[in-house]
Design an enzyme around this catalytic site. Structure first.
Site, short mmCIF file in Angstrom:
data_model
loop_
_atom_site.label_atom_id
_atom_site.label_comp_id
_atom_site.label_asym_id
_atom_site.label_seq_id
_atom_site.Cartn_x
_atom_site.Cartn_y
_atom_site.Cartn_z
N GLY A 9 -3.90 -3.15 -0.99
CA GLY A 9 -2.80 -4.22 -1.20
C GLY A 9 -1.36 -3.93 -0.81
O GLY A 9 -0.54 -4.65 -0.70
N ASN A 10 -1.22 -2.42 -1.22
CA ASN A 10 0.36 -2.11 -1.12
C ASN A 10 0.66 -2.21 0.54
O ASN A 10 1.80 -2.30 0.83
CB ASN A 10 0.51 -0.64 -1.60
CG ASN A 10 0.45 -0.90 -3.05
OD1 ASN A 10 0.66 -1.86 -3.72
ND2 ASN A 10 -0.16 0.33 -3.60
N LYS A 122 -6.71 -1.64 -14.15
CA LYS A 122 -6.38 -2.24 -12.84
C LYS A 122 -4.98 -2.71 -12.72
O LYS A 122 -4.59 -3.78 -13.31
CB LYS A 122 -7.31 -3.32 -12.21
CG LYS A 122 -7.26 -3.78 -10.75
CD LYS A 122 -7.69 -2.59 -10.05
CE LYS A 122 -7.22 -2.82 -8.63
NZ LYS A 122 -7.24 -1.61 -7.84
N LYS A 206 -11.16 -2.78 -4.93
CA LYS A 206 -11.79 -3.07 -3.60
C LYS A 206 -12.35 -1.98 -2.99
O LYS A 206 -13.19 -1.92 -2.13
CB LYS A 206 -10.76 -3.72 -2.85
CG LYS A 206 -9.37 -3.00 -2.51
CD LYS A 206 -9.38 -2.42 -1.19
CE LYS A 206 -8.22 -1.44 -1.08
NZ LYS A 206 -7.57 -0.70 -1.95
N LYS A 264 -10.33 5.42 -5.10
CA LYS A 264 -10.56 5.81 -3.66
C LYS A 264 -11.36 7.04 -3.48
O LYS A 264 -12.45 6.87 -2.81
CB LYS A 264 -9.28 6.16 -2.98
CG LYS A 264 -8.27 5.12 -2.95
CD LYS A 264 -6.90 5.15 -2.14
CE LYS A 264 -6.01 4.04 -2.59
NZ LYS A 264 -6.46 2.74 -2.30
N1 LIG Z 1 -3.21 13.25 -4.94
C1 LIG Z 1 -2.74 12.07 -4.51
N2 LIG Z 1 -2.67 12.11 -3.38
C2 LIG Z 1 -2.19 11.10 -2.57
N3 LIG Z 1 -1.67 9.77 -3.34
C3 LIG Z 1 -1.97 9.85 -4.85
C4 LIG Z 1 -2.60 10.85 -5.27
N4 LIG Z 1 -2.42 10.61 -6.79
C5 LIG Z 1 -1.93 9.53 -6.83
N5 LIG Z 1 -1.46 8.86 -5.48
C6 LIG Z 1 -0.96 7.60 -5.25
O1 LIG Z 1 -2.04 6.68 -4.87
C7 LIG Z 1 -1.31 5.50 -4.15
C8 LIG Z 1 -2.40 4.79 -3.30
O2 LIG Z 1 -3.11 3.99 -4.10
P1 LIG Z 1 -2.81 2.56 -4.49
O3 LIG Z 1 -1.47 2.24 -4.78
O4 LIG Z 1 -3.93 2.17 -5.30
O5 LIG Z 1 -3.11 2.13 -2.81
P2 LIG Z 1 -3.59 0.66 -2.10
O6 LIG Z 1 -2.61 -0.26 -2.70
O7 LIG Z 1 -3.18 1.00 -0.74
O8 LIG Z 1 -4.99 0.60 -2.35
C9 LIG Z 1 -0.18 6.51 -3.31
O9 LIG Z 1 0.87 5.54 -2.82
C10 LIG Z 1 0.07 7.47 -4.24
O10 LIG Z 1 1.35 7.10 -5.13
N1 LIG Z 2 -8.43 -5.45 -6.19
C1 LIG Z 2 -7.77 -4.36 -5.52
O1 LIG Z 2 -8.51 -3.13 -5.55
O2 LIG Z 2 -6.60 -4.36 -5.19
P1 LIG Z 2 -5.37 -3.14 -4.75
O3 LIG Z 2 -5.99 -2.49 -3.66
O4 LIG Z 2 -4.34 -4.10 -4.52
O5 LIG Z 2 -5.33 -2.39 -5.99
#
Ligand SMILES: Nc1ncnc2c1ncn2[C@@H]1O[C@H](COP(=O)(O)OP(=O)(O)O)[C@@H](O)[C@H]1O
Ligand SMILES: NC(=O)OP(=O)(O)O
Length: 311
Positions: A9-10, A122, A206, A264
């Site tokens: 999402g980011n 979430k 997701k 993830k």
């Molecule tokens: N050990 C880690 N290695 C890399 N990223 C990490 C770690 N722990 C936390 N993060 C965070 O996880 C983020 C990615 O997850 P998220 O923001 O949910 O991503 P997205 O929206 O792309 O799915 C990174 O931007 C980082 O800030």
């Molecule tokens: N639903 C969901 O996982 O959204 P983000 O990737 O933006 O957190």
């Protein structure tokens, strides 16, 4: 190869950006350029996040005086699938020319008794300073939590059990169509004893849904496309380093945060353990290089380079 790619999402709405359609469409177009490179060589299913977007729609709905109550999160999730799905559909068609592309509104079954409903993790919507977040929580009945140095609203995120429309997705992929689906983890639904589906208030992760779908579709690879280089050891410190190749056991032992990297790592670990296939976590911009292990964090059963099955 059959590849399932989960788009963060980011990547569509960066932290701190205004949620204007114009800004998100520009980000989607950048993402589509990378996804198209995957689609030219592979069968491709794309799932996408919706955390920032579903939070914007929830706020709009809560502020609409004409409504007697805000739209529930299942309905909002379906709205984000339509909106982001449309942007991706158009951008991918523009990249791929004659190739068929489909965007589906779809449902993901969760368990009604999932403990996640009582313990929200979430992140949705924008970031606030702590005082603003706490005030909004009091005024609107939200739950909020720290997200890095900021605060954000959180909602329940139950475990995805199955993508209800899996066979529709399979038929489309088998026919060579690039499929966009399971956006926002899929619209969360429960099934009653009579087999009827009903939406529930939640936002599914997701990445976990992408993992469920990748296993059900017999995918060769699961790619988690985000805004960091891969899984970093000593994250956030000057000594942080990317893990280039690793195993599910090593990743799980790192105790990564529930609201970001944790799901993830769990998503890729479940996929690799169940299928013996390969998964990778890394930057969207490196999508094709993740498959070869040249970028990101490559995850396999024994942590070695993986030789994909011939198509
Ligand atoms: N050990 C880690 N290695 C890399 N990223 C990490 C770690 N722990 C936390 N993060 C965070 O996880 C983020 C990615 O997850 P998220 O923001 O949910 O991503 P997205 O929206 O792309 O799915 C990174 O931007 C980082 O800030
Ligand atoms: N639903 C969901 O996982 O959204 P983000 O990737 O933006 O957190």
């Amino acid at each position: 190869m059959r590849v399932v790619a989960a788009l963060g999402g980011n990547a569509l709405l960066r932290r701190g950006d205004k949620p204007d359609a114009r800004i998100q469409i520009a980000n989607v177009e950048r993402a589509a350029g990378q996804l198209a490179r995957l689609a030219r060589d592979h069968e491709l299913v794309v799932t996408h996040g919706n955390g920032p977007q579903v939070g914007v729609l929830a706020l709009e709905s809560a502020n609409d005086d004409r409504l007697s109550e805000p739209y529930p999160f299942d309905t909002l999730g379906a709205q984000t699938q339509g909106m982001i799905g449309y942007w991706l559909l158009q951008a991918l068609r523009n990249e791929l020319g004659q190739r068929e592309v489909a965007a589906l509104v779809n449902q993901t079954r969760v368990r009604a008794d999932d403990p996640a409903f009582a313990s929200p993790t979430k992140f949705v919507g924008e970031v606030y300073d702590e005082a603003t977040a706490r005030r909004l929580a009091r005024e609107r009945g939200w739950q909020v939590r720290a997200d890095g140095e900021h605060f954000r609203r959180v909602v329940g995120s139950p475990e995805p059990q199955e993508v209800v429309e899996t066979e529709t997705v399979r038929a489309l992929v088998d026919a060579g169509t690039v499929v966009i689906c399971a956006g926002g983890g899929g619209v969360p639904v429960v099934r009653d004893e009579a087999g009827r589906l009903t939406g529930v208030e939640a936002v599914i992760d997701k990445d976990l849904t992408a993992s469920v779908l990748a296993r059900a579709l017999g995918a060769d690879a699961l790619l988690i496309l985000t805004d960091v280089d891969g899984v970093l050891t000593d994250f956030g410190t000057p000594s942080q380093q990317r893990l280039s190749r690793t195993t599910p056991d090593v990743l799980r032992s790192m105790g990564l945060p529930a609201g970001s990297m944790g799901p993830k790592v769990e998503a890729v670990s479940r996929f690799v353990e169940a299928t013996g296939g390969m998964a990778a976590i890394g930057r969207l911009e490196d999508a094709t290089r993740l498959l070869t292990g040249e970028s990101g964090t490559l995850v396999t059963q024994d942590g070695s380079r993986h030789e994909p099955r011939a198509a």
